[in-house]
Each structure stands twice: as structure tokens, then as C-alpha cells.
Design an enzyme around this catalytic site. Structure first.
Site, mmCIF file in Angstrom:
data_model
loop_
_atom_site.group_PDB
_atom_site.id
_atom_site.type_symbol
_atom_site.label_atom_id
_atom_site.label_comp_id
_atom_site.label_asym_id
_atom_site.label_seq_id
_atom_site.Cartn_x
_atom_site.Cartn_y
_atom_site.Cartn_z
ATOM 1 N N ASP A 1 0.861 -1.262 -0.219
ATOM 2 C CA ASP A 1 0.007 0.000 -0.087
ATOM 3 C C ASP A 1 0.961 1.184 -0.073
ATOM 4 O OD1 ASP A 1 -2.246 1.584 0.083
ATOM 5 O OD2 ASP A 1 -2.988 0.947 2.204
ATOM 6 N N ASP A 2 0.967 1.849 -1.045
ATOM 7 C CA ASP A 2 1.820 3.132 -1.250
ATOM 8 C C ASP A 2 3.248 2.830 -1.350
ATOM 9 O OD1 ASP A 2 -0.880 4.273 -1.244
ATOM 10 O OD2 ASP A 2 -0.449 5.623 0.654
ATOM 11 N N LYS B 1 -5.935 -5.715 3.806
ATOM 12 C CA LYS B 1 -6.758 -4.474 3.657
ATOM 13 C C LYS B 1 -7.748 -4.540 2.348
ATOM 14 C CE LYS B 1 -6.202 0.115 1.723
ATOM 15 N NZ LYS B 1 -5.392 1.330 1.484
ATOM 16 N N SER C 1 -8.399 1.540 4.523
ATOM 17 C CA SER C 1 -7.043 1.848 4.923
ATOM 18 C C SER C 1 -6.953 1.922 6.518
ATOM 19 C CB SER C 1 -6.494 3.234 4.553
ATOM 20 O OG SER C 1 -6.660 3.150 3.050
ATOM 21 N N HIS D 1 -10.838 -2.588 1.236
ATOM 22 C CA HIS D 1 -11.055 -0.968 0.731
ATOM 23 C C HIS D 1 -11.562 -1.253 -0.809
ATOM 24 C CE1 HIS D 1 -9.019 3.029 0.702
ATOM 25 N NE2 HIS D 1 -10.215 3.063 0.922
ATOM 26 N N ARG E 1 -7.309 -1.510 -6.751
ATOM 27 C CA ARG E 1 -7.643 -2.725 -6.293
ATOM 28 C C ARG E 1 -9.000 -3.319 -6.975
ATOM 29 N NH1 ARG E 1 -5.102 -2.981 -1.030
ATOM 30 N NH2 ARG E 1 -4.084 -1.177 -0.950
ATOM 31 N N ASP F 1 0.004 -0.962 -5.055
ATOM 32 C CA ASP F 1 -1.250 -0.351 -5.507
ATOM 33 C C ASP F 1 -0.993 1.107 -6.186
ATOM 34 O OD1 ASP F 1 -0.864 1.020 -3.288
ATOM 35 O OD2 ASP F 1 -2.837 1.139 -2.585
ATOM 36 N N ASN F 2 -0.135 1.916 -5.710
ATOM 37 C CA ASN F 2 0.097 3.172 -6.559
ATOM 38 C C ASN F 2 1.523 3.575 -6.032
ATOM 39 O OD1 ASN F 2 -2.389 3.944 -4.558
ATOM 40 N ND2 ASN F 2 -0.635 4.642 -3.851
ATOM 41 N N LYS G 1 1.816 9.627 -5.437
ATOM 42 C CA LYS G 1 0.287 9.338 -5.316
ATOM 43 C C LYS G 1 -0.415 10.117 -5.601
ATOM 44 C CE LYS G 1 -2.651 7.307 -1.550
ATOM 45 N NZ LYS G 1 -2.896 6.876 -0.361
ATOM 46 N N HIS H 1 1.442 2.615 3.973
ATOM 47 C CA HIS H 1 0.487 3.700 3.850
ATOM 48 C C HIS H 1 0.284 4.260 5.116
ATOM 49 C CE1 HIS H 1 -3.497 5.395 3.877
ATOM 50 N NE2 HIS H 1 -3.732 5.391 2.736
#
Length: 339
Positions: free
Chosen positions: A32-33, A127, A177, A129, A77, A302-303, A328, A250
């Protein structure tokens, strides 16, 4: 995005050609991030040491031109699991919240369904989301909004439309998150404990909302890893697919006590070191169970990295986007090119 989905679809075709006892297991870890520049094997100038990710890269294959479908969490996602862009849904921008309605439409097949069709045991651990239907408080609400208001929610009742209706035999995780309520673990379609408390002072950084007594952000990632290892142990005699969407790195950055100061960078660097550690735990368990030669492990993000990378770049000389412009939420490459 095209690179990752094409690879996974090709994998499924390969899997279908094996006898059931020879089908390769698949572990898909979705950080995540995590930025392109945070992994040493992608960025030689990285100030963060990632030995487990590096050993995975050395023993496997690196994709150096892979892109997420969006520069934020929920849309990427949705795309990973369904193969569709999120803007084809009601979510045209932004992300969902912890109490948002499901984004994956009823009847929509997912990557997990394709594995189930080939006889795999499937699990989503981490997660989610992507929204779910909490009992009470949301009936009649329209649209896909970032809802974090728990008004009217009945936590004692089953939750409808969690990951277990989207091709996963098992689900353990959090709704959204780590900075979004509720701060509670969910197993399949029920919370594991009633959220009768609120966030502690030391876990500031998350939006206020219901929390289980004693909730600590720093315990989330180790718990996910424990659950993944348990699932692998229980299903080692049959082909399995594990989707492990991490809550890290994240915000809020919440490294465990053993990792504080480890990166010699900052709290983000420490959290990223812990991400690498838990990926290593999964790899080590596959080795211990002698499953490594028949298991494909895929790790991506994811990004791009959060925008708090900018002061880190100027202060420490660590660029989470590597040499790419942006972070991001950006359409620039730093927002969507992922390791």
C-alpha cells in the site's frame, strides 16, 4: 496495470494445464503506497534496505515498466481483481471509506473466481477497501462515497458482501485503510471483537471512529502475516491462491517496536523495513514447508508513494518515486509506475 493483469491471466492458463496436485500455488502481495524507489533492487540509491524483496527479485523476474490502474487505493484494487477500470463503476474519483458500499458489482467475476474454477483454495488476507454492506445505517444511501461515519451500524450482525462473495473462500482483514474506521478485524462476514472503544492517543493519525479495546496500528501487519502463514499451513496439500493486500507503508506509519530506528531514515523508512520483513516471513514459511519450488510469489504496489516523500527526499536524499516525476494521486509516472 496491463503488464500485471496479462501476466496473471497467462498464469491461469498455465495452471489449467497441470494436474491438481501439480498446480503451482500463487501468493499475490499488494503493498500500500510502496514507491518504485523504495526497493533496493529497483533503485540503487534507495536509503531503505529491502533484503527480502531483493532476494525475491534476484531469484525471479522484475517488471520495470508495470503500472497500477490508478494513482490511489480503491480504483487500483478494483482493477486488479476485476480487470476493469474503476471509472466504469460509480466511483469516478477518489476512494471508498470504511463504511462505504461495495464497489464490485453483484455477479462480477474476479481473479479469485478464476482460481476457484481451477480447484484452488482462495483467501484474501489484509486491507479490502472495496466496500461492504454493514448492517444498519446505510440502507437507501446512493453512490460510492468515502463514508467513515458509523452512525446506525450494528456491529453484532453479519456483514454482507465482504470478500467471501467475490471468489475468496476465506477473508481476514480490515475494511479499508489503516487511517479509516472501524478499527477492528473482520473474519469472513463478522467482526472478531466488538468495537466498543476509540483510538488510543499513541495511534493518532487515523480518523476517529469505533475501535476494539486495545487496538494498536502496529499490530495489524504482523497479524496479517500470521494469518497468511496459517492459511498456507492449512492448505499446503492443495493448490492455493493468497491475495495479501498490506496496510503498509500507507499512513499512519506504525512500525512495530522492533523496527523503530532500523532504517536510520525516519518512521516511514522503518515501516518499509517492516514490510520487507513480513514478506520475508512468508517466503521463509514457503521454504520451511518445501513449497517454494511450486509457488509463484508476486509483490507489487497499488500506486506510487505518499506525498510526504518530498520532505524525506530533501532531508535524507531518499526518493520513493526514484527518478520519476510525481507521487500518489498524480497522473505523472511517479503516481502509477510500481515495482
Amino acid at each position: 496495470m496491463k503488464t500485471i493483469l496479462t501476466f496473471l491471466c497467462s498464469l491461469l492458463l498455465v495452471c489449467s494445464g497441470f494436474a491438481k496436485d501439480k498446480q503451482p500455488n500463487v501468493v499475490l502481495i499488494f503493498a500500500d503506497d510502496m514507491g518504485y524507489g523504495d526497493v533496493t533492487s529497483y533503485n540503487a540509491k534507495s536509503k531503505i534496505h529491502t533484503p527480502n524483496l531483493d532476494r525475491l527479485a534476484k531469484g525471479g523476474m522484475r517488471f520495470t515498466d508495470a503500472h497500477s490502474a490508478s494513482a490511489v487505493c480503491t480504483p487500483s484494487r478494483y482493477a486488479l481483481l476485476t480487470g476493469r477500470y474503476s471509472w466504469r463503476t460509480g466511483l469516478k474519483s477518489g476512494v471508498l471509506g470504511g463504511f462505504s458500499q461495495p464497489l464490485i458489482e453483484k455477479g462480477r467475476r474476479t481473479l479469485a473466481h478464476l482460481f476457484q474454477d481451477k480447484g484452488y483454495r482462495t483467501a484474501c488476507i489484509g486491507k479490502w477497501h472495496l466496500g461492504m454492506d454493514w448492517a444498519g445505517g446505510m440502507r437507501g444511501e446512493k453512490g460510492h462515497n468515502m463514508r467513515n461515519n458509523s452512525e446506525g451500524i450494528d456491529f453484532t450482525k453479519p456483514i454482507q458482501n465482504t470478500a467471501i462473495v467475490n471468489g475468496f473462500d476465506e477473508f481476514f482483514g480490515i475494511a479499508a485503510s489503516l487511517d479509516m474506521p472501524p478499527y477492528v478485524f473482520i473474519r469472513n462476514d463478522r467482526v472478531t471483537e466488538q468495537p466498543t472503544s476509540s483510538l488510543k492517543e499513541e495511534d493518532k493519525g487515523g480518523r476517529q471512529g469505533p475501535a476494539v479495546p486495545g487496538w494498536r496500528h502496529k499490530h495489524v501487519m504482523p497479524t496479517f502475516t500470521d494469518e497468511v502463514i496459517s492459511f498456507i499451513q492449512r492448505n499446503r496439500q492443495s493448490p492455493f491462491f493468497v491475495y495479501m493486500p498490506l496496510n503498509a507503508p500507507h499512513t499512519p506509519h506504525a512500525p512495530g517496536d522492533a523496527f523503530v530506528g532500523k532504517s536510520k531514515l525516519d518512521i516511514y523508512g522503518d515501516f518499509m523495513v517492516e514490510v520487507d520483513h513480513h514478506i520475508g516471513r512468508v517466503l521463509d514459511e514457503l521454504d520451511r514447508l518445501k513449497l517454494s519450488n511450486n509457488t509463484l510469489v508476486i509483490v507489487t504496489s497499488d500506486n506510487g508513494p505518499e506525498t510526504n516523500m518530498y520532505p524525506r527526499r530533501s532531508k535524507f536524499g531518499h526518493d520513493s518515486s526514484s527518478h520519476f516525476l510525481g507521487a500518489k494521486r498524480d497522473n505523472w509516472e511517479g503516481g502509477h509506475r510500481v515495482p
